[in-house]
Enzyme design. Structure first.
Site, mmCIF file in Angstrom:
data_model
loop_
_atom_site.group_PDB
_atom_site.id
_atom_site.type_symbol
_atom_site.label_atom_id
_atom_site.label_comp_id
_atom_site.label_asym_id
_atom_site.label_seq_id
_atom_site.Cartn_x
_atom_site.Cartn_y
_atom_site.Cartn_z
ATOM 1 N N ARG A 197 0.823 -1.216 0.000
ATOM 2 C CA ARG A 197 0.000 0.000 0.000
ATOM 3 C C ARG A 197 0.856 1.264 0.000
ATOM 4 O O ARG A 197 0.461 2.276 -0.564
ATOM 5 C CB ARG A 197 -0.925 0.011 1.213
ATOM 6 C CG ARG A 197 -2.103 -0.899 1.021
ATOM 7 C CD ARG A 197 -3.202 -0.572 2.003
ATOM 8 N NE ARG A 197 -4.425 -1.228 1.609
ATOM 9 C CZ ARG A 197 -5.262 -1.811 2.464
ATOM 10 N NH1 ARG A 197 -5.006 -1.817 3.738
ATOM 11 N NH2 ARG A 197 -6.362 -2.371 2.026
ATOM 12 N N LYS B 127 -19.175 -15.393 3.887
ATOM 13 C CA LYS B 127 -20.637 -15.345 4.013
ATOM 14 C C LYS B 127 -21.354 -14.818 2.775
ATOM 15 O O LYS B 127 -20.941 -13.817 2.206
ATOM 16 C CB LYS B 127 -21.011 -14.429 5.180
ATOM 17 C CG LYS B 127 -20.628 -14.970 6.524
ATOM 18 C CD LYS B 127 -21.081 -13.984 7.559
ATOM 19 C CE LYS B 127 -20.792 -14.478 8.954
ATOM 20 N NZ LYS B 127 -20.949 -13.396 9.919
ATOM 21 N N GLY C 183 -9.389 -7.204 -0.987
ATOM 22 C CA GLY C 183 -9.502 -8.074 0.184
ATOM 23 C C GLY C 183 -8.578 -9.274 0.133
ATOM 24 O O GLY C 183 -7.458 -9.208 -0.361
ATOM 25 N N GLY D 31 -13.683 -3.461 0.769
ATOM 26 C CA GLY D 31 -15.082 -3.028 0.841
ATOM 27 C C GLY D 31 -15.417 -1.994 -0.216
ATOM 28 O O GLY D 31 -16.499 -2.028 -0.815
HETATM 29 P P1 AMP Z 1 -14.311 -12.826 3.095
HETATM 30 O O1 AMP Z 1 -13.718 -11.814 4.025
HETATM 31 O O2 AMP Z 1 -15.798 -12.906 3.157
HETATM 32 O O3 AMP Z 1 -13.782 -12.692 1.678
HETATM 33 O O4 AMP Z 1 -13.839 -14.256 3.642
HETATM 34 C C1 AMP Z 1 -12.509 -14.635 3.676
HETATM 35 C C2 AMP Z 1 -12.323 -15.728 4.684
HETATM 36 O O5 AMP Z 1 -13.113 -16.850 4.342
HETATM 37 C C3 AMP Z 1 -10.894 -16.205 4.747
HETATM 38 O O6 AMP Z 1 -10.347 -15.897 5.991
HETATM 39 C C4 AMP Z 1 -11.000 -17.718 4.534
HETATM 40 O O7 AMP Z 1 -10.177 -18.448 5.410
HETATM 41 C C5 AMP Z 1 -12.456 -18.001 4.845
HETATM 42 N N1 AMP Z 1 -12.931 -19.222 4.190
HETATM 43 C C6 AMP Z 1 -12.813 -19.531 2.889
HETATM 44 N N2 AMP Z 1 -13.306 -20.761 2.647
HETATM 45 C C7 AMP Z 1 -13.735 -21.263 3.829
HETATM 46 C C8 AMP Z 1 -14.347 -22.478 4.233
HETATM 47 N N3 AMP Z 1 -14.614 -23.449 3.345
HETATM 48 N N4 AMP Z 1 -14.651 -22.633 5.538
HETATM 49 C C9 AMP Z 1 -14.388 -21.655 6.419
HETATM 50 N N5 AMP Z 1 -13.818 -20.474 6.112
HETATM 51 C C10 AMP Z 1 -13.494 -20.277 4.827
#
Ligand code: AMP
Length: 395
Positions: free
Chosen positions: A36, A200, A353, A376
């Site tokens: 960054r 999520k 991200g 974000g």
């Molecule tokens: P996000 O911030 O929503 O992009 O989510 C990223 C996070 O999702 C990372 O820290 C990953 O370790 C987690 N993640 C990805 N796949 C899985 C999975 N199958 N089970 C649990 N966590 C996960």
């Protein structure tokens, strides 16, 4: 709307407030990743070359309005001094010691760095008193912090609004981000593959619905794919699912069907009994996961199927890892997406991200069309939301 760019400002001899995103990972005073910081150097150098007196400001972490040494920009100041070969004067409390006093004495080869903006409650609250303290002695405003453009804070909205549009412009990095993401948002060529992963569905619902309006293929991975698989009637064992959000998945399917978007789900997985970096794991035969196991990454058949679609696409947008990529055992899915993107001849964009970390881990960032510095902010932009920090920089 057109973006006001740096060439619209005459900065010679003027005090320029430069909002940067210097929110880098620091441990025990050591900067772990300076991407960054280096990304902002072209704008800093251009302003210095044109004779501006620079006041640089950024946030770091979430100190929530109190002074916390852990979040000091001191190591960042030292890094800037080293990279720019100049003197960086760190001002700790600019509410008590206004910047204009320092500006009067600022010599050639010196720049001012304000201590972490979020040490002050007024930053996130966008309070008029804090805006006033930031504005002391400032002539012009440049924002190069795309990563915080979705926040209406004192340094991203309050200050430019108080100075007026004709005194504000976007920095080079901000302009580059907006150009690259706009080209995907407005001019994506088909076939257009969106690779969505991460934890999520509910976090990314808005952007998924917006992207369905434009893409041809939606490739699901990460924990969120298990909610889709469960909705489709597959066995998901103890994988992370959002059981109370099944209506979101249904809405996505309904919209995708109406737009004839193909939704692709994992066909196989790497599974384990434990959510752990070191516990034993195995590959499933097919889509179903046996009881007592959780899916932690996409399997080899899925990797190949997704890579095929990505290679043939004219546009690829990737957001969110395919598995728990932070752990070596479950990084392969995300690495395979990163590598397949380098084999795509079309436009390839990583939307910020964790997928940026994954692209860096795969060592492919420089081979992609664009890797966004904003997590974000890039998602909100792609969703079609007008970012408050960008609105202040438009004519
Ligand atoms: P996000 O911030 O929503 O992009 O989510 C990223 C996070 O999702 C990372 O820290 C990953 O370790 C987690 N993640 C990805 N796949 C899985 C999975 N199958 N089970 C649990 N966590 C996960």
């Amino acid at each position: 709307m057109t973006l006001r760019t740096l060439d619209m400002l005459d900065v010679k001899g003027k005090a320029v407030f430069l909002r940067l995103d210097l929110n880098v990972p620091i441990e025990n005073g050591i900067i772990l990743d300076d991407t960054r910081i280096t990304a902002t150097l072209p704008t800093i150098q251009k302003l210095l070359d044109e004779g501006a007196k620079l006041v640089i400001a950024s946030h770091l972490g979430r100190p929530k309005g109190t002074v916390d040494k852990k979040y000091s920009l001191e190591p960042v100041g030292a890094k800037l001094a080293e990279l720019l070969q100049c003197e960086v004067i760190l001002i700790s409390d600019y509410e008590k010691e206004p910047v204009d006093q320092f500006l009067q004495r600022l010599g050639k080869g010196e720049i001012i760095l304000l201590e972490n903006l979020r040490f002050h409650k007024g930053e996130e609250a966008n309070s008029s008193e804090f805006v006033e303290s930031l504005a002391k002695g400032i002539d012009l405003y440049v924002n190069d912090a795309f990563g915080t453009a979705h926040r209406a804070h004192a340094s991203t909205v309050g200050l430019p609004e108080s100075l007026g549009k004709n005194k504000c412009a976007a920095g080079l990095l901000m302009a580059k981000e907006l150009k690259a993401l706009s080209s995907v948002r407005e001019g994506a060529r088909a076939p257009y593959a969106v690779v969505m992963g991460g934890s999520k569905v509910s976090d990314k619902m808005g952007v998924i619905l917006a992207l369905i309006e434009q893409c041809t293929d939606l490739l699901m991975g990460g924990a969120m794919a298990y909610s889709f698989l469960k909705y489709k009637g597959s066995r998901v064992g103890i994988s992370r699912t959002e059981d109370d959000k099944m209506m979101l998945v249904e809405t996505i399917y309904r919209n995708a069907e109406a737009r004839r978007v193909r939704i692709h789900l994992p066909q196989d997985h790497l599974i384990s009994k434990e959510f752990s970096a070191t516990a034993p794991f195995k590959v499933t035969e097919g889509v179903d996961i046996e009881d007592g196991y959780m899916g932690l990454d996409i399997g080899p058949k899925t990797r190949e199927a997704y890579a095929k679609i990505i290679r043939k696409a004219q546009t690829v947008l990737w957001n969110g890892p395919m598995g728990v990529f932070e752990w070596k055992n479950y990084a392969e899915g995300s690495m395979s997406i990163a590598h397949a993107m380098t084999e795509c001849r079309g436009t390839t964009v990583v939307g910020g991200g964790d997928s940026v970390s994954a692209a860096n881990m795969a060592g492919v960032a420089s081979q992609l069309s664009h890797v966004s510095t904003g997590g974000g902010a890039s998602l909100e932009f792609l969703e079609g939301i007008v970012l408050p920090g960008v609105r202040c920089l438009e004519e």
